[in-house]
Design a protein around this motif. Structure first.
Motif, PDB file in Angstrom:
ATOM      1  N   VAL A  75       0.857  -1.174   0.000  1.00 43.33           N
ATOM      2  CA  VAL A  75       0.000   0.000   0.000  1.00 43.33           C
ATOM      3  C   VAL A  75       0.897   1.229   0.000  1.00 43.33           C
ATOM      4  CG1 VAL A  75      -0.144   0.137   2.514  1.00 43.33           C
ATOM      5  CG2 VAL A  75      -2.017   1.036   1.132  1.00 43.33           C
ATOM      6  N   SER A  76       0.432   2.301  -0.631  1.00 48.47           N
ATOM      7  CA  SER A  76       1.244   3.514  -0.712  1.00 48.47           C
ATOM      8  C   SER A  76       1.500   4.128   0.646  1.00 48.47           C
ATOM      9  CB  SER A  76       0.539   4.550  -1.609  1.00 48.47           C
ATOM     10  OG  SER A  76       1.218   5.795  -1.564  1.00 48.47           O
ATOM     11  N   ARG A  77       2.645   4.739   0.767  1.00 51.34           N
ATOM     12  CA  ARG A  77       2.984   5.461   1.999  1.00 51.34           C
ATOM     13  C   ARG A  77       2.018   6.622   2.247  1.00 51.34           C
ATOM     14  NH1 ARG A  77       8.830   7.499   0.291  1.00 51.34           N
ATOM     15  NH2 ARG A  77       8.919   8.185   2.450  1.00 51.34           N
ATOM     16  N   LEU A  78       1.317   7.083   1.201  1.00 54.57           N
ATOM     17  CA  LEU A  78       0.327   8.148   1.386  1.00 54.57           C
ATOM     18  C   LEU A  78      -0.964   7.615   1.987  1.00 54.57           C
ATOM     19  CD1 LEU A  78       0.706  10.342  -1.828  1.00 54.57           C
ATOM     20  CD2 LEU A  78       1.842  10.561   0.393  1.00 54.57           C
ATOM     21  N   VAL A  79      -1.219   6.345   1.846  1.00 53.70           N
ATOM     22  CA  VAL A  79      -2.362   5.707   2.495  1.00 53.70           C
ATOM     23  C   VAL A  79      -2.028   5.414   3.953  1.00 53.70           C
ATOM     24  CG1 VAL A  79      -3.841   3.657   2.538  1.00 53.70           C
ATOM     25  CG2 VAL A  79      -3.239   4.726   0.351  1.00 53.70           C
ATOM     26  N   CYS A  80      -0.868   4.799   4.157  1.00 60.29           N
ATOM     27  CA  CYS A  80      -0.380   4.509   5.513  1.00 60.29           C
ATOM     28  C   CYS A  80       1.116   4.276   5.430  1.00 60.29           C
ATOM     29  CB  CYS A  80      -1.080   3.277   6.079  1.00 60.29           C
ATOM     30  SG  CYS A  80      -0.611   2.884   7.776  1.00 60.29           S
ATOM     31  N   ASP A  81       1.868   5.064   6.153  1.00 52.06           N
ATOM     32  CA  ASP A  81       3.325   4.918   6.151  1.00 52.06           C
ATOM     33  C   ASP A  81       3.713   4.002   7.305  1.00 52.06           C
ATOM     34  OD1 ASP A  81       6.073   5.091   6.165  1.00 52.06           O
ATOM     35  OD2 ASP A  81       6.099   7.233   5.681  1.00 52.06           O
ATOM     36  N   VAL A  82       4.067   2.768   6.959  1.00 54.05           N
ATOM     37  CA  VAL A  82       4.368   1.766   7.983  1.00 54.05           C
ATOM     38  C   VAL A  82       5.732   1.977   8.624  1.00 54.05           C
ATOM     39  CG1 VAL A  82       2.843   0.040   6.978  1.00 54.05           C
ATOM     40  CG2 VAL A  82       5.232   0.142   6.228  1.00 54.05           C
ATOM     41  N   ASN A  83       6.532   2.907   8.098  1.00 57.39           N
ATOM     42  CA  ASN A  83       7.829   3.206   8.704  1.00 57.39           C
ATOM     43  C   ASN A  83       7.751   4.425   9.628  1.00 57.39           C
ATOM     44  OD1 ASN A  83      10.588   2.657   9.125  1.00 57.39           O
ATOM     45  ND2 ASN A  83      11.193   4.206   7.625  1.00 57.39           N
ATOM     46  N   ARG A  84       6.577   4.653  10.183  1.00 57.58           N
ATOM     47  CA  ARG A  84       6.375   5.707  11.180  1.00 57.58           C
ATOM     48  C   ARG A  84       5.672   5.101  12.399  1.00 57.58           C
ATOM     49  NH1 ARG A  84       9.156   7.403   7.821  1.00 57.58           N
ATOM     50  NH2 ARG A  84       9.100   9.388   6.719  1.00 57.58           N
ATOM     51  N   GLU A  85       5.938   5.642  13.555  1.00 57.11           N
ATOM     52  CA  GLU A  85       5.206   5.229  14.741  1.00 57.11           C
ATOM     53  C   GLU A  85       3.719   5.504  14.537  1.00 57.11           C
ATOM     54  OE1 GLU A  85       7.803   7.183  14.642  1.00 57.11           O
ATOM     55  OE2 GLU A  85       9.379   6.295  15.895  1.00 57.11           O
ATOM     56  N   GLU A  86       2.874   4.690  15.156  1.00 62.97           N
ATOM     57  CA  GLU A  86       1.434   4.844  14.971  1.00 62.97           C
ATOM     58  C   GLU A  86       0.943   6.236  15.318  1.00 62.97           C
ATOM     59  OE1 GLU A  86      -1.472   2.153  16.367  1.00 62.97           O
ATOM     60  OE2 GLU A  86      -0.345   0.350  15.829  1.00 62.97           O
ATOM     61  N   ASP A  87       1.520   6.847  16.347  1.00 64.13           N
ATOM     62  CA  ASP A  87       1.044   8.156  16.772  1.00 64.13           C
ATOM     63  C   ASP A  87       1.724   9.311  16.045  1.00 64.13           C
ATOM     64  OD1 ASP A  87       3.527   7.875  17.926  1.00 64.13           O
ATOM     65  OD2 ASP A  87       2.899   8.406  19.963  1.00 64.13           O
ATOM     66  N   ALA A  88       2.630   9.005  15.131  1.00 64.49           N
ATOM     67  CA  ALA A  88       3.302  10.066  14.374  1.00 64.49           C
ATOM     68  C   ALA A  88       2.348  10.609  13.304  1.00 64.49           C
ATOM     69  CB  ALA A  88       4.564   9.529  13.716  1.00 64.49           C
ATOM     70  N   PRO A  89       2.326  11.927  13.086  1.00 67.14           N
ATOM     71  CA  PRO A  89       1.450  12.483  12.049  1.00 67.14           C
ATOM     72  C   PRO A  89       1.687  11.860  10.680  1.00 67.14           C
ATOM     73  CG  PRO A  89       2.321  14.233  13.432  1.00 67.14           C
ATOM     74  CD  PRO A  89       3.039  12.978  13.844  1.00 67.14           C
ATOM     75  N   GLY A  90       2.935  11.492  10.385  1.00 66.22           N
ATOM     76  CA  GLY A  90       3.261  10.946   9.078  1.00 66.22           C
ATOM     77  C   GLY A  90       2.768   9.538   8.837  1.00 66.22           C
ATOM     78  N   ALA A  91       2.246   8.864   9.862  1.00 69.35           N
ATOM     79  CA  ALA A  91       1.727   7.512   9.656  1.00 69.35           C
ATOM     80  C   ALA A  91       0.517   7.527   8.727  1.00 69.35           C
ATOM     81  CB  ALA A  91       1.366   6.869  10.986  1.00 69.35           C
TER      82      ALA A  91
END
Length: 247
Positions: A75-91
């Motif tokens: 899935v695209s990082r714009l849908v969900c960025d799995v290399n960010r903590e769950e609570d990070a805005p970038g997730a």
């Protein structure tokens, strides 16, 4: 070559205890049905949506035997960025490199649902795979754009960057190995620092004492089949060297 997949991840090849596993958190630009990001479709072909070229490099490494398996985000990082903590805005990013993503302006329930569909299954299944087939080396594979639209004044001359957090066992060996290649511009913690952007490796490698190497290859070098084959061969040789030196 694909062994298994679900909506959050794909597995190429067969993981092997003591072998090489490639992990690419941003290998796909797929937007699942039912999600409208509200952005120009052209953006989905750019670095904001996908690490260009990494899926091709990873698949060639598996095909050639340079890696046993590759774990790829589906899935695209714009849908969900799995290399960010769950609570990070970038997730679940509402903006990326100056691009607004109105479809990600979610309430708390909507955001948690996105994480439950993609972020948590990705990491749960990855943890199970690693525990069942303890690799000798993890290669965390990313690519980077030669220039960010939001900061065009920042030059990015490196062909490859080596990223790491606290565990520098593999980087200490990889940096001089790469530095011996004529004409190759190698970045130590460039263009990003692994001390800030390293969630997947922090969770699944550093926290477990697993040997890993994080790399970012400049996307214009792996944007076509020729470049992907060249870098697959180079990274396969590097992984073999690292395994030999650390056993």
């Amino acid at each position: 070559m694909e062994q298994a997949s679900n909506q959050a991840w794909r597995l190429l090849g067969v993981p092997r205890a003591g072998g090489v596993l490639v992990i690419s958190d941003h290998a796909s630009n797929r937007v699942p049905d039912g999600i409208d990001l509200g952005i120009d479709p052209f953006c989905m072909t750019q670095h904001v949506a996908i690490d260009i070229g990494v899926a091709g490099v990873a698949s060639r490494m598996v095909e050639s035997g340079g890696a046993d398996a590759a774990w790829l985000a589906h899935v695209s990082r714009l849908v969900c960025d799995v290399n960010r903590e769950e609570d990070a805005p970038g997730a679940v990013p509402e903006t990326s490199d100056g691009i607004l993503i109105p479809g990600n302006a979610l309430d708390a329930k909507g955001r948690d649902n996105r994480l439950a569909l993609y972020h948590r299954p990705y990491h749960t299944a990855l943890a199970e795979t690693l525990a069942g087939h303890e690799p000798g080396l993890i290669l965390s594979l990313h690519s980077f754009t030669p220039a960010l639209s939001a900061r065009p004044e920042e030059a990015r001359p490196w062909h490859i960057g080596v990223l790491y957090n606290e565990d520098d066992r593999a980087p200490r060996l990889a940096l001089p190995w790469l530095g011996q290649i004529d004409g190759l511009c190698v970045g130590d913690q460039k263009p990003y620092s692994g001390r800030q952007l390293n969630y997947t490796m922090n969770r699944h490698a550093e926290a477990r004492g697993r040997l890993y190497l994080g790399v970012e290859v400049r996307q214009d070098l792996i944007g076509d089949a020729t470049g992907q084959a060249e870098w697959a061969e180079r990274l396969s040789a590097l992984c073999a060297y690292l395994l030999e030196q650390t056993r």
